[in-house]
Design an enzyme around this catalytic site. Structure first.
Site, PDB file in Angstrom:
ATOM      1  N   GLY A  22      36.942  33.216  40.110  1.00  9.98           N
ATOM      2  CA  GLY A  22      35.576  32.798  39.791  1.00  9.98           C
ATOM      3  C   GLY A  22      35.085  33.368  38.479  1.00  9.98           C
ATOM      4  NE  ARG A  23      34.301  39.511  39.037  1.00 12.30           N
ATOM      5  CZ  ARG A  23      33.807  40.710  39.136  1.00 12.30           C
ATOM      6  NH1 ARG A  23      32.910  41.129  38.266  1.00 12.30           N
ATOM      7  NH2 ARG A  23      34.192  41.512  40.091  1.00 12.30           N
TER       8      ARG A  23
ATOM      9  CG  ASP B  48      40.488  37.463  48.416  1.00 14.10           C
ATOM     10  OD1 ASP B  48      40.295  37.787  49.602  1.00 14.10           O
ATOM     11  OD2 ASP B  48      39.689  37.722  47.503  1.00 14.10           O
TER      12      ASP B  48
ATOM     13  CG  ASP C 257      41.325  41.728  42.628  1.00 21.28           C
ATOM     14  OD1 ASP C 257      41.671  41.762  41.428  1.00 21.28           O
ATOM     15  OD2 ASP C 257      41.109  40.665  43.237  1.00 21.28           O
TER      16      ASP C 257
HETATM   17  P1  AMP Z   1      36.551  40.276  44.583  1.00 20.05           P
HETATM   18  O1  AMP Z   1      35.612  40.862  45.573  1.00 20.05           O
HETATM   19  O2  AMP Z   1      36.372  40.812  43.180  1.00 20.05           O
HETATM   20  O3  AMP Z   1      37.967  40.341  45.034  1.00 20.05           O
HETATM   21  O4  AMP Z   1      36.140  38.742  44.457  1.00 20.05           O
HETATM   22  C1  AMP Z   1      36.135  37.850  45.532  1.00 20.05           C
HETATM   23  C2  AMP Z   1      35.886  36.450  45.032  1.00 20.05           C
HETATM   24  O5  AMP Z   1      34.599  36.346  44.426  1.00 20.05           O
HETATM   25  C3  AMP Z   1      36.858  35.964  43.990  1.00 20.05           C
HETATM   26  O6  AMP Z   1      37.048  34.587  44.188  1.00 20.05           O
HETATM   27  C4  AMP Z   1      36.140  36.251  42.691  1.00 20.05           C
HETATM   28  O7  AMP Z   1      36.583  35.431  41.635  1.00 20.05           O
HETATM   29  C5  AMP Z   1      34.707  35.925  43.068  1.00 20.05           C
HETATM   30  N1  AMP Z   1      33.719  36.637  42.253  1.00 20.05           N
HETATM   31  C6  AMP Z   1      33.431  37.954  42.312  1.00 20.05           C
HETATM   32  N2  AMP Z   1      32.460  38.262  41.432  1.00 20.05           N
HETATM   33  C7  AMP Z   1      32.111  37.135  40.797  1.00 20.05           C
HETATM   34  C8  AMP Z   1      31.164  36.798  39.768  1.00 20.05           C
HETATM   35  N3  AMP Z   1      30.343  37.695  39.222  1.00 20.05           N
HETATM   36  N4  AMP Z   1      31.122  35.506  39.361  1.00 20.05           N
HETATM   37  C9  AMP Z   1      31.924  34.574  39.900  1.00 20.05           C
HETATM   38  N5  AMP Z   1      32.821  34.832  40.871  1.00 20.05           N
HETATM   39  C10 AMP Z   1      32.927  36.084  41.309  1.00 20.05           C
HETATM   40 MG    MG Z   2      39.714  39.813  44.403  1.00 21.61          MG
END
Ligand code: AMP
Ligand code: MG
Length: 482
Positions: A94-95, A249, A259
């Protein structure tokens, strides 16, 4: 090395070529005023990237994804995942963006703007959490634990709105791949078995080429991932690392830690420790990590069943047997690591070590002993001075009885010093360093990196980095940084 050479080492990703259905071509958002905050010169050199070039305006453009070589197409990767036990069919980068490959490694950006997988998110990242991933992942690498590596953090010059407005940043990291359990869940959910097979073949070619020669390559892939994850999580447990968000994930097929969000190292030893503010039920508590890893591997197995055997019941039976090897592999890795921490020879009986360790850990919990510094004090005890270690316990008679049992096994103090780090990214130091960096002072982050970059090598001028948190630091909480 010339600028042209520096950029041409980046190639289009094999992932996007093999699995176009899971790779969405995408561009990074514009970073209005890129400014380098941290650069991993040693890693850059390993990758064949010239550090001086990376510091140049052209290098910074690469590090924020603004400029990639001809023929290289950055992609957002699709994946699914169980988050805290609940399934989300469409997560994905997502980012983040997979820029391409350098050598055999993925070059990946985090905080590079919204993608079609962003859902409600802004696609951005703040300086603090990106430097946090940099520091903690580099600490893990220096501890010899498989992990993604941080190449650079670049401030974007844009503001990111969280509870307050924070300076934005992009992290550039490398990994042997970004294949996750969630990648397989995504492929399986499409119902396209050919896609799952191509993904599995891609994973085998990249990470477990020997599996291709096995009688049942997809079962061999699963076996190999079970072993890699079991060994990885044992290593986490031995250094007191809590990942904090072991969603499917966030678990790699390669067996690398990935991550770094609300992760942190144990201070006082307590198996129930949870630092993450969003982990209300303690699902990802320190002591749960091996169980969760096995649960995640069961989700991985589900995606491979049709490739393991045509008959579903038969496939389940085979996968369950393979998953059962997790415990054996985990125990073996944990006992071997525990022997090293206690300075014991490899041929000391496993059952003796396990019983010794269980008694010790119960005492560490009872007296709330700082986990990391205890083992260095125990090294001093192996050299003859047990007082620093004894001073940490409430029930001295019990600890003295333990010391006597341990001494009988002739511990090797020098070996202990090679197994027990002095320097880890202690929570109070990380918080202090990130707060300073957020207001523009990178000195504390640099000094912390120097300490954790050589975790076993005592340096007197870094004495403060070896000390436990001051009593007024209070209970610690971490946040996802999203
Ligand atoms: P994470 O908790 O970092 O492993 O992220 C979980 C999901 O949320 C993944 O699909 C990330 O790409 C998405 N995600 C986390 N933070 C953001 C953000 N600020 N903008 C867009 N997507 C995000
Ligand atoms: Mg992640």
């Amino acid at each position: 090395m010339s600028a042209a050479q520096s950029t041409t080492v980046l190639r289009d990703s094999q992932f996007a070529r093999d699995l176009p259905e899971m790779a969405l071509p995408w561009q990074a958002a514009v970073a209005p005023e890129p400014r380098l905050l941290a650069l991993n010169e040693a890693l850059a050199a390993d990758l064949g990237l010239d550090p001086a070039w990376l510091r140049s305006p052209a290098g910074l453009r690469l590090l924020v994804g603004a400029d990639v070589p001809e023929g290289v197409t950055p992609v957002a990767q699709a994946y699914s995942g169980h988050q805290f036990g609940g399934y989300t069919p469409r997560l994905g980068d997502g980012r983040a963006l997979l820029l391409g490959e350098v050598g055999s490694r993925d070059l990946h950006l985090k905080g590079s703007g919204r993608t079609p997988f962003a859902r409600g998110g802004d696609g951005l990242a703040a300086v603090g959490p990106m430097l946090r991933e940099y520091v903690v992942s580099e600490s893990m690498a220096a501890l010899g634990i498989p992990t993604t590596r941080a190449l650079a953090v670049v401030a974007t010059g844009a503001q990111v709105q969280r509870d307050t407005a924070l300076p934005g940043a992009v992290l550039a990291r490398v990994a042997s791949s970004h294949l996750r359990v969630g990648s397989f869940q995504y492929a399986a959910a499409t119902g396209d078995l050919d896609l799952v097979r191509r993904l599995a073949d891609h994973a085998i070619a990249r990470h477990y080429p020997a599996a291709a020669e096995a009688e049942q390559p997809y079962l061999a892939l699963f076996d190999a991932v079970v072993t890699a994850q079991a060994s990885l999580v044992a290593r986490w447990m031995l250094v007191g690392f809590i990942h904090g968000v072991m969603n499917t994930d966030n678990m790699t097929i390669s067996g690398e830690t990935i991550d770094y969000g609300p992760c942190a190292f144990l201070d006082a030893y307590d198996p129930a420790t949870v630092y993450s503010s969003i982990d209300h039920a303690g699902r990802y508590a320190y002591a749960n990590q091996p169980i969760v890893a096995q649960w995640n591997l069961a989700r991985f197995a589900e995606t491979l069943l049709p490739l393991i055997a045509e008959d579903q019941d038969r496939a389940v039976e085979i996968a369950v047997a393979s998953l059962g090897t997790f415990t054996t592999a985990y125990d073996a890795a944990w006992v071997a690591g525990t022997k090293a921490k206690l300075g014991l020879a490899a041929d000391v009986d496993d059952a003796t070590v396990t019983s010794l360790a269980q008694d010790l850990l119960a005492q560490l919990a009872q007296s709330r002993v700082d986990y990391t510094s205890f083992f260095r004090h125990l090294g001093t005890a192996a050299r003859g001075d047990a007082e620093p270690a004894r001073g940490l316990f409430l029930d001295l008679a019990r600890f003295d009885a333990w010391l006597a049992r341990w001494r009988d096994l002739a511990p090797d103090a020098d070996a202990m010093d090679r197994a027990n780090p002095i320097y880890i990214p202690r929570n109070h130091l990380v918080e202090e360093a990130l707060a300073a960096a957020t207001t523009g002072d990178l000195g504390p982050v640099e000094r912390l990196l120097e300490a954790v970059g050589s975790p076993f090598e005592e340096r007197l001028e870094l004495r403060l980095y070896a000390e436990k948190a001051p009593d007024d630091f209070g209970p610690y909480q971490t946040f996802c940084g999203t």
